[in-house]
Scaffold this motif. Structure first.
Motif, short mmCIF file in Angstrom:
data_model
loop_
_atom_site.label_atom_id
_atom_site.label_comp_id
_atom_site.label_asym_id
_atom_site.label_seq_id
_atom_site.Cartn_x
_atom_site.Cartn_y
_atom_site.Cartn_z
N ARG A 22 21.31 51.57 33.56
CA ARG A 22 21.83 52.06 32.28
C ARG A 22 21.74 50.98 31.18
N TYR A 60 13.43 60.03 32.73
CA TYR A 60 14.26 60.60 31.66
C TYR A 60 14.54 62.07 31.94
N ASP A 61 13.53 62.77 32.45
CA ASP A 61 13.70 64.20 32.75
C ASP A 61 14.67 64.41 33.91
N LYS A 62 14.72 63.44 34.83
CA LYS A 62 15.58 63.56 36.01
C LYS A 62 17.00 63.07 35.76
N THR A 63 17.18 62.22 34.76
CA THR A 63 18.45 61.52 34.57
C THR A 63 19.02 61.83 33.19
N PRO A 64 19.87 62.83 33.06
CA PRO A 64 20.44 63.18 31.76
C PRO A 64 21.14 62.01 31.07
N ALA A 65 21.70 61.09 31.87
CA ALA A 65 22.42 59.97 31.28
C ALA A 65 21.50 59.02 30.50
N LYS A 114 19.30 60.02 28.35
CA LYS A 114 19.07 60.58 27.01
C LYS A 114 19.82 59.76 25.97
#
Length: 321
Positions: A81, A100-105, A107
């Motif tokens: 992060r 990025y597509d797999k991990t909303p955090a 964004k």
């Protein structure tokens, strides 16, 4: 923090930058492989941020050319992060985009790509002027016509040019398509030979001997990492080797018309400063480095059977000794 991610081990080295604008910034860097051009990009990026007053802690991951490790790094970056992500070379940028597509955090976390030949083909952005989302960066797309014209200055009778590349790298596929188009306009045949890893480079280079007038190495991370192997083949067979990466000339190539990758990194760093001062990545157009530098290595040319006219030496920006 510098981390060389391998399948069985990791080397960790601490590194920080200078005074902050508002607290320490954590920046994760995903680099495809160690070679002078990519290392220079990272150094330029860090120097630009340091001079810009950013107190940065770097987590620097190097996949050493291993695609499996590229995706491991992307997963690790998502877990870190960080405040900003920097992807050096196409495979690493593509893996991070998928993360990025797999991990909303992720964004909202700005990502800069650098050392990328064709950001559109690689799927990193859909529009150069308006990237949108969290991603923008700097491309090292080369003018292939100018490169072929440069080689013809050394070899006026050039008809068949060997091209070594990794077909798994989108940047190299883009380079091949563009060099073929430029070669067709100049009555030059491109003889392309693909590799999947640096271990394949010697055999691929050897397969070109006797079939081509010269070998050209584009900005392909896999092949550039094994540059010395190609040079050895070129010297043994008296087959001239030309490169797109100016930093590879000192490693034994005849010549290059390439970028200053340290300045490429600084250009990326200047973009990072804009973002850290409040600009949105998606509002910043993708940038291209314009100025090319002409490098010649006379001793390397002699070992590969190339005689360089004095007039051509006078055109060089850098003459290696």
């Amino acid at each position: 923090m510098k981390r060389f991610i391998c399948l069985f081990a990791a080397l960790v080295v601490l590194g920080v930058a200078g005074p902050a604008l508002a607290g320490k910034v954590v920046i994760d860097v995903s680099q495809f492989v160690e070679h002078p051009a990519l290392d220079a990009i990272l150094k330029g990026f860090q120097d630009e941020l340091k001079e810009g007053g950013i107190d940065a802690e770097y987590n620097i991951y190097n996949s050493q050319g291993n695609i499996g490790v590229v995706y491991q790094i992307a997963t690790q970056v998502a877990a870190d992060r960080p405040d900003m992500i920097v992807a050096i070379a196409t495979p690493n940028a593509q893996a991070l985009i998928k993360q990025y597509d797999k991990t909303p955090a992720l964004k909202g976390t700005p990502m800069l790509f650098t050392g990328i030949t064709d950001p559109l083909l690689a799927g990193l952005v859909t529009d150069y002027e308006h990237p949108g989302g969290d991603v923008t960066g700097v491309s090292n797309q080369m003018p292939m016509g100018k490169h072929l014209d440069m080689i013809r200055k050394f070899l006026p009778n050039l008809k068949r040019l060997g091209f070594l590349y990794n077909a798994g790298e989108a940047n190299s596929v883009s380079n091949l398509n563009r060099v073929r188009a430029a070669a067709g306009e100049r009555d030059i045949e491109i003889v392309a030979t693909a590799v999947t890893s640096s271990a394949d480079v010697q055999q691929a280079a050897s397969s070109l001997v006797g079939n081509v007038d010269a070998i050209y190495i584009p900005t392909d991370n896999t092949v550039v990492s094994a540059m010395e192997v190609v040079v050895k083949v070129g010297r043994r067979s008296r087959t001239p080797v030309f490169v797109a990466d100016a930093d590879s000339v000192s490693r034994g190539a005849v010549a290059a018309l390439g970028f200053d990758y340290y300045q490429h990194g600084r250009q990326t760093g200047a973009m990072a400063l804009r973002i850290l001062n409040g600009a949105k990545p998606g509002d910043i157009p993708v940038e291209f480095q314009k100025r090319l530098s002409f490098h010649i290595y006379p001793a390397a040319a002699e070992k590969m059977g190339v005689e360089i006219p004095e007039s051509l030496l006078g055109e060089a920006d850098v003459i290696h000794k």
